[in-house]
Design an enzyme around this catalytic site. Structure first.
Site, short mmCIF file in Angstrom:
data_model
loop_
_atom_site.label_atom_id
_atom_site.label_comp_id
_atom_site.label_asym_id
_atom_site.label_seq_id
_atom_site.Cartn_x
_atom_site.Cartn_y
_atom_site.Cartn_z
N GLU A 63 -9.00 -5.75 13.10
CA GLU A 63 -10.20 -6.37 12.49
C GLU A 63 -11.44 -6.04 13.30
OE1 GLU A 63 -7.36 -8.41 12.58
OE2 GLU A 63 -7.54 -9.91 10.95
N ARG A 65 -4.64 6.28 -1.67
CA ARG A 65 -5.27 5.20 -2.44
C ARG A 65 -6.21 4.45 -1.51
NH1 ARG A 65 -3.00 4.86 -7.29
NH2 ARG A 65 -4.52 3.27 -7.78
#
Ligand code: DSN
Length: 414
Positions: free
Chosen positions: A52, A231
């Protein structure tokens, strides 16, 4: 695929899907076949890593190597698209759009975007999507006769509505989008301009479609369509916008980035910067034009009369079929496409009057001009005689010959 690592039935399903792709001609305009190198990066130890934050500012330790991956990916995105800044973390195109809308707007702000019924996208204001739930979306569409965007009409609509944001980009529009004209309209009515170039990102990278990057405040895209990557989503923007884009991506609408996917995006972006990708982009476009001509000569109606990009909409109502029926009969001869609304369609979306066809995937496996003509004639034959078993049998054999002659990862750089 190599020997499966266990007898878990999931491996059988994966093998089945791999075989299905190998044995079918993939004409879904939003799909493609990635290179072996892109594919390999997705199955690496990077999937285990939480990261993160952004390079140099993470909430967890041990990020020194994934920092390098993300920095390189960002640099490559900036270089490929000529942008001042990039965020490579969006997990998908819709999440890229959510991040961009959150960065550019306050809840309830007014937006003017292309209607889904005329080729837009769910994340461009569908009432059940985040975009339609949190912002006041209005839609422009194509003209009934020409089936083209009329920039004068869009200008008039924008000047009347005075949206805070003007959006351009589509998932089923086969013509060149005039981004310069959109920018001039945005400027005239005091709006910001956001472009979703998910479908055409690879064509823009290859230099065969005008780029929205010099004209828009923010450009979103997916990485897996014509760009031929894994993707995922990606945002490029100006230096002024990147702080808000970063903060609305994480922590705004996502948690930890998928570092294995970012590595794969970086590889796809390197491939997109190589000369072979220009050749690929040009071939995708040329193949689409040839296929559209062949279908048209075979008696099928192409919406707007043709294509300038990788896709076309075929109105199958003229041959007495719905889009759902056409998708089904083509599926039975191992040609995969999707039903699609055509502009001013009178059918509901799950039936539709059209099919959408794209050439990105078949071009990746090496199909060229003679194959487009052959495939186009086969599609016409099947759609004009959907219940004729002998036609279906003949076309199935033709598809088999093509898929065997052009295996998926034989021609994609690896
Ligand atoms: N599902 C994609 C497409 O087919 O165009 C858009 O998200």
């Amino acid at each position: 695929m190599q020997t499966p690592p266990s007898d878990d039935p999931i491996w059988r399903f994966i093998e089945d899907e791999t075989r299905r792709q190998e044995n079918h001609l993939e004409l879904i305009a939003s799909e493609n076949h990635t290179s072996s190198e892109v594919m390999a990066a997705m199955g690496t130890a990077l999937t285990d890593k939480y990261a993160e934050g952004y390079p140099g500012r993470r909430y967890y330790g041990g990020c020194e190597h994934v920092d390098e991956v993300e920095r390189l990916c960002r640099d490559r995105a900036k270089a490929v698209f000529g942008s001042e800044a990039a965020n490579v973390q969006p997990h998908s195109g819709t999440q890229a759009n959510i991040g961009a809308l959150m960065a550019l707007l306050e809840a309830g702000d007014r937006v003017l975007a292309m209607s889904l019924d005329h080729g837009g996208h769910l994340s461009h204001g569908h009432p059940k999507n985040f975009s339609g739930l949190f912002y006041e979306f209005h839609a422009y569409g194509v003209e009934r006769e020409s089936e083209l965007l009329d920039m004068d009409k869009i200008r008039a609509q924008a000047l009347e509505l005075r949206p805070r944001l003007l959006m351009a980009g589509a998932s089923a529009y086969s013509r060149t989008i005039d981004f310069e004209a959109f920018a001039s309209i945005a400027q005239e009515c005091g709006a910001q301009l956001m472009v979703d170039m998910a479908h055409i990102a690879g064509l823009v990278a290859a230099g065969v479609h005008p780029s929205p990057v010099p004209h828009a405040d923010v450009v979103t895209m997916t990485t897996h369509k014509t760009l031929r990557g894994p993707r995922g989503g990606l945002i490029v923007c100006t230096k002024d916008q990147i702080k808000a884009i970063n903060s609305r991506t994480f922590p705004g609408n996502q948690g930890g980035p998928f570092m294995h996917m970012i590595a794969a995006k970086a590889i796809a972006l390197r491939e997109a910067s190589e000369p072979a990708f220009r050749t690929y982009g040009a071939a995708v476009k040329k193949n689409a034009g040839l296929l559209a001509n062949t279908l048209s000569e075979g008696g099928l109606r192409i919406v707007s009369g043709g294509t300038d990009n990788h896709l076309m909409l075929v109105d199958v109502s003229a041959v007495g079929l719905t889009g759902a029926e056409a998708e089904d009969v083509l599926g039975q001869v191992s040609i995969t496409c999707n039903k699609n609304l055509i502009p001013y369609d009178t059918q509901p979306p799950m039936k539709a009057s059209g099919i959408r066809i794209g050439t990105a995937a078949v071009t990746s496996r090496g199909l060229g001009e003679p194959e487009m003509v052959r495939m186009g004639k086969a599609i016409c034959d099947v759609l004009r005689a959907p219940t004729d078993a002998s036609v279906a049998q003949r076309v199935r054999s033709q598809v088999k010959e093509l898929t065997e002659a052009f295996p998926i990862r034989a021609t994609v750089p690896s």
